[in-house]
Write a protein that holds these residues in place. Structure first.
Motif, mmCIF file in Angstrom:
data_model
loop_
_atom_site.group_PDB
_atom_site.id
_atom_site.type_symbol
_atom_site.label_atom_id
_atom_site.label_comp_id
_atom_site.label_asym_id
_atom_site.label_seq_id
_atom_site.Cartn_x
_atom_site.Cartn_y
_atom_site.Cartn_z
ATOM 1 N N ALA A 155 0.838 -1.203 0.000
ATOM 2 C CA ALA A 155 0.000 0.000 0.000
ATOM 3 C C ALA A 155 0.874 1.254 0.000
ATOM 4 N N ALA A 156 1.924 1.243 0.815
ATOM 5 C CA ALA A 156 2.828 2.396 0.882
ATOM 6 C C ALA A 156 3.494 2.631 -0.469
ATOM 7 N N VAL A 176 -3.798 9.394 -1.570
ATOM 8 C CA VAL A 176 -3.924 8.611 -0.337
ATOM 9 C C VAL A 176 -5.343 8.074 -0.198
ATOM 10 N N GLN A 177 -6.316 8.928 -0.488
ATOM 11 C CA GLN A 177 -7.717 8.514 -0.415
ATOM 12 C C GLN A 177 -8.002 7.347 -1.361
ATOM 13 N N GLU A 178 -7.431 7.439 -2.557
ATOM 14 C CA GLU A 178 -7.690 6.427 -3.567
ATOM 15 C C GLU A 178 -7.042 5.095 -3.203
ATOM 16 N N VAL A 179 -5.793 5.130 -2.718
ATOM 17 C CA VAL A 179 -5.145 3.873 -2.309
ATOM 18 C C VAL A 179 -5.884 3.295 -1.104
ATOM 19 N N ALA A 196 -5.692 0.190 5.382
ATOM 20 C CA ALA A 196 -6.168 1.543 5.668
ATOM 21 C C ALA A 196 -4.974 2.486 5.516
ATOM 22 N N VAL A 197 -5.135 3.517 4.682
ATOM 23 C CA VAL A 197 -4.026 4.439 4.438
ATOM 24 C C VAL A 197 -4.457 5.832 4.890
#
Lengths: 401, 401
Positions: free
Chosen positions: A230-231, A296-299, A306-307
């Motif tokens: 995710a990162a 960030v919202q999209e990932v 949770a990002v």
């Protein structure tokens, strides 16, 4: 006022004299409030007296030498302490150049802000001088590595109980700071001087991905919540999208990534990244911030982790005062025709804080090989002399306006 | 040979008896060669004697109980030591189940391989038993965290100077290992048993990006060599391309990323990642390796950083012996019709080493919540009983063939 050519020999001699205090190889080691740092402040006060200024050291270590004449003056200077085992010109150059202006009889207050290098805090000296450091902040401040309280360091340095300087903006036409570039752009372009268009704004963020720590063998790709992935997806989207939104001099960096547990055979349960971007234009910074939030919202939405995005710090961009910058550019063109280039400062300096209360501008002089924060930092003597001539010329023009 | 239904009550009683040695909350703490681990080995030898086997402990802590009758036998077992403060069934289940087979009179040698959990090395017990551990490796081996030499631990455990077991493949029909799943796939699918199709191969790599450490403010995007960006581009390409090349059960993971200096305001001069992929098919592994090499080569070529790829370790995939696996599947269908699913083992087990010298196969039993390497690890008693019935049935079929 004496002749328009400043005494560059005295200026260089002063720099070399100061260099001997805390000498380390060809550089210096004068961390804030250490005996060598305090000796350099005493040295500076003696020099101030010698050129006719009224010196004073305040309760946080700021040294100011006030012009004795009436009327408004220019404030000029920088800082005098150094990073550990660092260069001889970083900070010292701007202070000694300001001293040289005063020596020429210009109505200049010379200042050395304490702890610009951040041993005990965040621009403690310059922020204190404009009223931004509370007693509570001073109570809490500690040395960045060994943790000694600021109050203890001040007591040992003999500064306990002294009042802290508060600059009166009404006294000043503005602030000038000469500094080494700490980069290699001037050198690479074959330029000898860099009038600074402004100091970039910096927005720093903490991006966190929360997944599920698991064995790398037992957990299928469909099940896993890999925080490292995710990162990485956030960074990849930034790498992909930021170039289209950035200005020509924008920078963005992820310098710190921390996976938990960061073990070869364990899927990361958590990833934390510190990400920052810098630009002179608040509009560009706003645009990048909006895109970062969307990425960030999209990932967060697409990924099983949770990002989240959290601001760490924000420093506003400080464009140089246009009239000051123009005067510096004209002086550069007179003394180094065709061999100067206006440029933003990617790093923050004391001038950024002064810009909050008065017109301010900076001038960069090249660093050999772009080296700084290391004892091998250096600048050609001819460039040092040139920088003083340009600063002197610009100061005269600003004061004459 | 006794009746075809094994004594599950004795089997469960043995497991609970063993659980008391080194009990930690509802789990156990029996790291290799500690007094509790050695007590559990002595306990096992006594149990072996009780069921009519001839026990022996070798110079690395392997415990084997040999069937006394003539002819070829089956080897069955697992390991008996645990991770720190870990579960009561991880390893113990396979050893105690093998004991239960011997109790039923089957011609079975029971084995507990030492240090499967890797406190002092990499599958020291099972590798030693097939001749893959040299004296030099033993001289060099140290505890993974506190660094005690293996030789010292063996001396303290009273094992110094004992000969090491060398298994004779000619004695054995093959090897069977019952183990907890250590994942949640069976549970998630509502399955009660998992005949193992094979143990995946694992290829582990070190990917390094070498850039240039610099200040995040002073260095333009055009100048910088950001090792974190190069590393991220490798991971992004993997994330993008691996799904199209992978098999249905392939896994790939980067569990470790180390930036240098890993500071918020410094461009990373170096990035090191440990990356691994696992699959049962060497063909899939070869395909992924080839793609990984191309990705690294391409980022190295396009990026301003030098990016390199270096193998860290490689374990070959070990498909289960087809006849053994088929016998286990048939037994699973008889005892749990429709409630079993064949699956690969994503983690490595002692069986992978046995598979190098004899036919080998494994059976998984579900882990509640997929938890392992933690004291809360558990399996329903009914599933434990079922696993013994399936193993017993399969062993009978294999021995009868």
């Amino acid at each position: 006022m004496r002749d328009a050519a400043p005494d560059t020999a005295r200026f260089l001699a002063d720099l070399h004299e100061l260099r001997r205090i805390g000498a380390f190889r060809t550089g210096v080691h004068r961390p804030t409030y250490t005996p060598d740092d305090m000796r350099s402040r005493e040295w500076l006060m003696a020099k101030m007296r010698e050129v006719g200024l009224e010196p004073e050291m305040d309760g946080i270590g700021n040294v100011i030498g006030r012009h004795k004449g009436p009327g408004r003056t220019l404030l000029a200077g920088s800082h005098i302490e150094t990073q550990d085992e660092a260069g001889w010109l970083d900070g010292a150059l701007g202070v000694v150049a300001a001293l040289a202006l005063a020596r020429e009889g210009l109505p200049v207050d010379v200042i050395a802000f304490a702890d610009e290098e951040g041993h005990y805090g965040d621009f403690l000296g310059s922020r204190s001088a404009i009223g931004l450091v509370t007693e509570a902040e001073m109570d809490a401040a500690r040395h960045a590595t060994h943790g000694k309280p600021l109050r203890e360091a001040l007591r040992e340095a003999g500064l306990e109980g002294r009042p802290r300087l508060r600059l009166d903006p009404a006294r000043y036409e503005g602030f000038l700071e000469l500094h080494i570039e700490q980069g290699s752009q001037l050198e690479a372009a074959g330029m000898r001087s860099g009038p600074v268009t402004g100091i970039v704004g910096v927005r720093v963020w903490r991006i966190r991905a929360l997944g599920q720590q698991d064995h790398t063998g037992g957990t299928t790709m469909a099940e896993r919540k890999d925080a490292a992935v995710a990162a990485m997806r956030v960074l990849a989207a930034i790498d992909d999208q930021f170039p289209m939104l950035a200005g020509p001099r924008t920078t963005w960096t992820c310098g710190r990534i921390a996976l938990t547990p960061n073990a070869p055979h364990v899927i990361a349960g958590e990833a934390e990244m510190i990400f920052q971007f810098r630009d002179l234009s608040e509009e560009v910074l706003d645009r990048l911030e909006e895109r970062l939030r969307r990425i960030v919202q999209e990932v967060d939405r697409r990924d099983r982790c949770a990002v989240t995005l959290e601001p760490v710090s924000r420093a506003a961009a400080a464009p140089s005062a246009p009239a000051f910058h123009a005067a510096i550019c004209r002086a550069a063109e007179r003394h180094a025709p065709g061999a100067w280039a206006a440029m933003p400062s990617g790093a923050i300096h004391d001038a950024q804080w002064m810009a909050r209360v008065m017109p301010a501008a900076m001038l960069f002089t090249p660093s050999i090989g772009g080296i700084s924060h290391h004892w091998t930092e250096d600048t050609a003597a001819a460039d040092l002399e040139l920088s003083l001539r340009i600063l002197h010329d610009a100061a005269r023009e600003i004061l004459a306006a």
